[in-house]
Design an enzyme around this catalytic site. Structure first.
Site, short mmCIF file in Angstrom:
data_model
loop_
_atom_site.label_atom_id
_atom_site.label_comp_id
_atom_site.label_asym_id
_atom_site.label_seq_id
_atom_site.Cartn_x
_atom_site.Cartn_y
_atom_site.Cartn_z
N ASP A 1 3.76 0.60 12.05
CA ASP A 1 2.49 0.11 11.50
C ASP A 1 2.19 -1.33 11.89
O ASP A 1 1.16 -1.87 11.51
CB ASP A 1 2.49 0.24 9.97
CG ASP A 1 2.48 1.69 9.55
OD1 ASP A 1 2.80 1.98 8.38
OD2 ASP A 1 2.17 2.55 10.39
N CYS B 1 -5.41 8.57 8.40
CA CYS B 1 -5.70 8.04 9.73
C CYS B 1 -5.34 9.07 10.81
O CYS B 1 -4.36 9.80 10.70
CB CYS B 1 -4.89 6.77 9.98
SG CYS B 1 -5.54 5.37 9.09
N LYS C 1 0.84 -1.21 0.00
CA LYS C 1 0.00 0.00 0.00
C LYS C 1 0.87 1.25 0.00
O LYS C 1 0.68 2.16 -0.81
CB LYS C 1 -0.90 0.02 1.22
CG LYS C 1 -1.56 1.39 1.49
CD LYS C 1 -2.47 1.40 2.67
CE LYS C 1 -1.87 1.95 3.92
NZ LYS C 1 -1.64 3.38 3.99
N ASN C 2 1.86 1.31 0.90
CA ASN C 2 2.61 2.56 1.07
C ASN C 2 3.61 2.82 -0.04
O ASN C 2 4.15 3.91 -0.15
CB ASN C 2 3.26 2.60 2.46
CG ASN C 2 2.18 2.74 3.54
OD1 ASN C 2 1.03 3.05 3.23
ND2 ASN C 2 2.55 2.48 4.77
N ARG D 1 -0.17 15.48 12.64
CA ARG D 1 0.59 14.99 11.48
C ARG D 1 1.03 16.20 10.65
O ARG D 1 0.45 16.53 9.64
CB ARG D 1 -0.26 14.04 10.65
CG ARG D 1 -0.64 12.77 11.40
CD ARG D 1 -1.38 11.77 10.55
NE ARG D 1 -0.46 11.01 9.67
CZ ARG D 1 -0.87 9.96 8.95
NH1 ARG D 1 -2.15 9.61 8.95
NH2 ARG D 1 -0.03 9.30 8.18
N ARG E 1 -9.04 0.19 3.78
CA ARG E 1 -8.11 1.11 3.11
C ARG E 1 -6.79 0.42 2.83
O ARG E 1 -6.06 0.81 1.92
CB ARG E 1 -7.84 2.32 4.00
CG ARG E 1 -8.97 3.32 4.08
CD ARG E 1 -8.52 4.55 4.79
NE ARG E 1 -7.26 5.02 4.25
CZ ARG E 1 -6.50 5.93 4.85
NH1 ARG E 1 -6.87 6.43 6.01
NH2 ARG E 1 -5.38 6.32 4.31
C1 EPZ Z 1 3.75 7.04 6.51
O1 EPZ Z 1 3.03 8.12 7.08
C2 EPZ Z 1 2.77 5.90 6.42
N1 EPZ Z 1 1.68 6.28 5.53
C3 EPZ Z 1 2.24 5.54 7.81
O2 EPZ Z 1 1.48 4.35 7.66
C4 EPZ Z 1 3.42 5.21 8.73
O3 EPZ Z 1 2.91 5.04 10.05
C5 EPZ Z 1 4.46 6.32 8.71
O4 EPZ Z 1 4.84 6.63 7.36
C6 EPZ Z 1 5.72 5.93 9.47
O5 EPZ Z 1 6.26 4.78 8.90
C7 EPZ Z 1 1.89 6.20 4.20
O6 EPZ Z 1 2.96 5.83 3.74
C8 EPZ Z 1 0.73 6.59 3.33
P1 EPZ Z 1 6.01 10.22 8.59
P2 EPZ Z 1 3.71 9.60 7.06
O7 EPZ Z 1 6.07 11.46 7.80
O8 EPZ Z 1 4.56 9.74 5.87
C9 EPZ Z 1 6.59 13.55 11.91
C10 EPZ Z 1 -0.36 2.99 7.59
O9 EPZ Z 1 -0.83 2.40 8.56
N2 EPZ Z 1 6.58 14.48 10.79
O10 EPZ Z 1 7.08 9.19 8.43
O11 EPZ Z 1 2.62 10.59 7.30
C11 EPZ Z 1 5.24 12.87 12.13
O12 EPZ Z 1 4.40 13.67 12.93
C12 EPZ Z 1 0.06 4.43 7.76
O13 EPZ Z 1 -0.11 2.47 6.46
C13 EPZ Z 1 6.87 15.81 11.04
O14 EPZ Z 1 7.13 16.22 12.17
O15 EPZ Z 1 4.61 9.51 8.37
C14 EPZ Z 1 5.62 11.57 12.81
O16 EPZ Z 1 5.81 11.81 14.19
C15 EPZ Z 1 -0.42 5.00 9.07
N3 EPZ Z 1 6.87 16.69 9.98
C16 EPZ Z 1 6.97 11.24 12.18
O17 EPZ Z 1 7.46 12.45 11.61
C17 EPZ Z 1 6.61 16.30 8.70
O18 EPZ Z 1 6.64 17.14 7.78
C18 EPZ Z 1 6.89 10.20 11.08
O19 EPZ Z 1 5.90 10.63 10.14
C19 EPZ Z 1 6.31 14.94 8.48
C20 EPZ Z 1 6.31 14.05 9.54
#
Ligand code: EPZ
Length: 429
Positions: free
Chosen positions: A305, A117, A22-23, A122, A398
């Site tokens: 995840d 989600c 998915k991701n 976020r 999803r």
């Molecule tokens: C991706 O989300 C995945 N979603 C999430 O999976 C997964 O939990 C996450 O990566 C971590 O592996 C998709 O790929 C569609 P991040 P993403 O940016 O990209 C902070 C699922 O279940 N952050 O890696 O949104 C953020 O708050 C979903 O498949 C900032 O501070 O996650 C978090 O604490 C749920 N500023 C950390 O980084 C930013 O600009 C990691 O977030 C971006 C993120």
């Protein structure tokens, strides 16, 4: 309203085929707009997030043709828009990948703030930081992210936090920036590598994906390509945990065992047996589930995840397990309240959950707080005495293709029911 009805206690057996990641898919599908022409993407998972992204591509002017149930042709030649409307963008998190992709196609993008989600705050500051470093002018106005660059120039970008989304989004934009871009403190998940491989198959020049530093030589244009998405690490991990939690033996096929190492390690520590083959993995649950400690971290750590799913298994471990969330600020532990309704003994303090193993869980009405929390509810329900009703299953659908069919085929008692307001339950058509 649609629900899953799960009767616990069955031992599972047989084989489960894993779909495309998915991701990875939610990044690769938007990236097709970066080349003018017809891309063919194989091993696309049959999930609602993919359907939303294909809708967005179609609204932008792409021609979509399903060549089989997991292969789609996307012709982006006539894309005539650089706007992603709120109605579609709000439905999924990954809609924001069209910013990087459209910057890479036409140096301009207007995309509504994403949905996705509820995992706590976020932010997208790291995405915007990366686009600005490449020379794009980025503003957010009325919930729309506006990004425009007369000429993107390669830059040295050091992310403040490791972010899958920001790594993906900025990588796409940097592919078309003039000169060299160095990205540091990047995410290293398998889906990052998969996107880089796809972009390189279109003529990009990306090196180091999957390591701490990604180096990109900008190119003037990309050409369409045919590409097959990697198997889903998290879908596979979810079924691995189901086997261990129910004391069953399952052969999980179409996987990349190396992507599953952190999950395999924890399942073995908890008393399960794991046998790796070239593109499949067999998990056999132990007689008891031993207590373990788990810290969810960015790849190659234990995937965040998978945190809800392994917690659901540990509810019936012998002893006390400690789960620490190292990625999401809020801890993403809302689902533990639902597990407690089934008799779990869990106390949460910020980013840590202490799970006291109990001898049994009991079926109850619960809801899916998010995609992976929903998977955790299914795992708990499969191991519980009695029947569990799971609401808000659209979250689960999803990210898990055909989950009722896949589980039924290995002996789980799970069905999707429609419960109209006030009427009695009746079987889904
Ligand atoms: C991706 O989300 C995945 N979603 C999430 O999976 C997964 O939990 C996450 O990566 C971590 O592996 C998709 O790929 C569609 P991040 P993403 O940016 O990209 C902070 C699922 O279940 N952050 O890696 O949104 C953020 O708050 C979903 O498949 C900032 O501070 O996650 C978090 O604490 C749920 N500023 C950390 O980084 C930013 O600009 C990691 O977030 C971006 C993120």
């Amino acid at each position: 309203m649609e629900k899953f009805l799960v009767k616990g206690g069955n031992t599972l057996s047989g084989e489960i085929n894993i779909g495309g990641a998915k991701n990875a898919a939610v990044a690769i599908l938007p990236a097709t707009v970066m080349a003018r022409g017809r891309c063919v993407i194989e091993n696309v998972p049959d999930i609602s997030d993919v359907r939303v992204l294909l809708d967005i591509l179609s609204q932008l002017g792409a021609k979509i043709e399903m060549l089989s149930n997991d292969t789609v042709a996307i012709d982006t030649t006539d894309i005539n828009s650089n706007e992603v409307p709120y109605e579609l963008a709000k439905m999924i998190r990954a809609s924001y990948y069209f910013i990087g992709a459209l910057l890479g196609r036409c140096s301009e993008a207007h995309v509504s703030m994403p949905g996705g989600c509820n995992l706590g705050v976020r932010p997208i500051d790291q995405h915007l930081k990366g686009f600005q470093a490449l020379g794009a002018e980025v503003t957010v106005d009325g919930g729309i992210i506006h990004a425009k660059a007369d000429r993107m120039l390669g830059s040295h970008i050091h992310f403040d936090v490791v972010s899958v989304g920001a790594t993906i989004n900025v990588m796409m934009a940097a592919v078309r920036a003039h000169g060299i871009t160095i990205m540091e403190n990047v995410a290293k998940e398998p889906h990052i590598v998969d996107l880089a491989n796809f972009l390189n198959s279109m003529g990009a020049d990306i090196r180091g994906a999957g390591t701490d530093v990604i180096k990109i030589h900008g190119v003037d244009m990309l050409r369409p390509s045919t590409y097959s998405i990697i198997p889903d690490q998290i879908e596979a991990g979810t079924y691995m945990v189901m086997a261990a939690a129910t004391g069953s033996s399952l052969l999980i096929k179409n996987v990349i065992p190396k992507h599953l190492e952190a999950i395999t390690d924890k399942l073995i520590s908890s008393g399960a047996e794991v046998e790796e083959f070239d593109d499949s993995i067999r998990v056999t649950g132990g007689k008891v589930i031993k207590k373990i400690n788990v810290k969810a971290m960015p790849h190659p750590g234990f995937p965040t995840d998978m945190q809800p799913q392994i917690t659901a298994m540990l509810c019936r471990a012998e002893g006390t397990s400690i789960i620490t969330e190292g990625v999401w600020e809020g801890g993403r532990f809302r689902y533990t309240d639902e597990l407690k309704r089934m008799g779990a003994n869990i106390s949460v303090d910020g980013k840590m959950a202490v799970v006291e193993g109990v001898s049994k869980l009991t079926g109850a009405p619960v809801r899916a707080a998010d995609l992976r929390a929903g998977a955790a509810m299914i795992i708990a329900a499969l191991t519980a005495e009695g029947t569990t009703e799971i609401e808000d299953i659209h979250y689960i659908e999803r990210g898990y293709e055909n989950i009722v069919a896949k589980l039924t085929a290995v002996g789980a008692d799970i069905q999707k029911i429609i419960v109209p307001d006030g009427d009695s339950m009746r079987q889904a058509q």
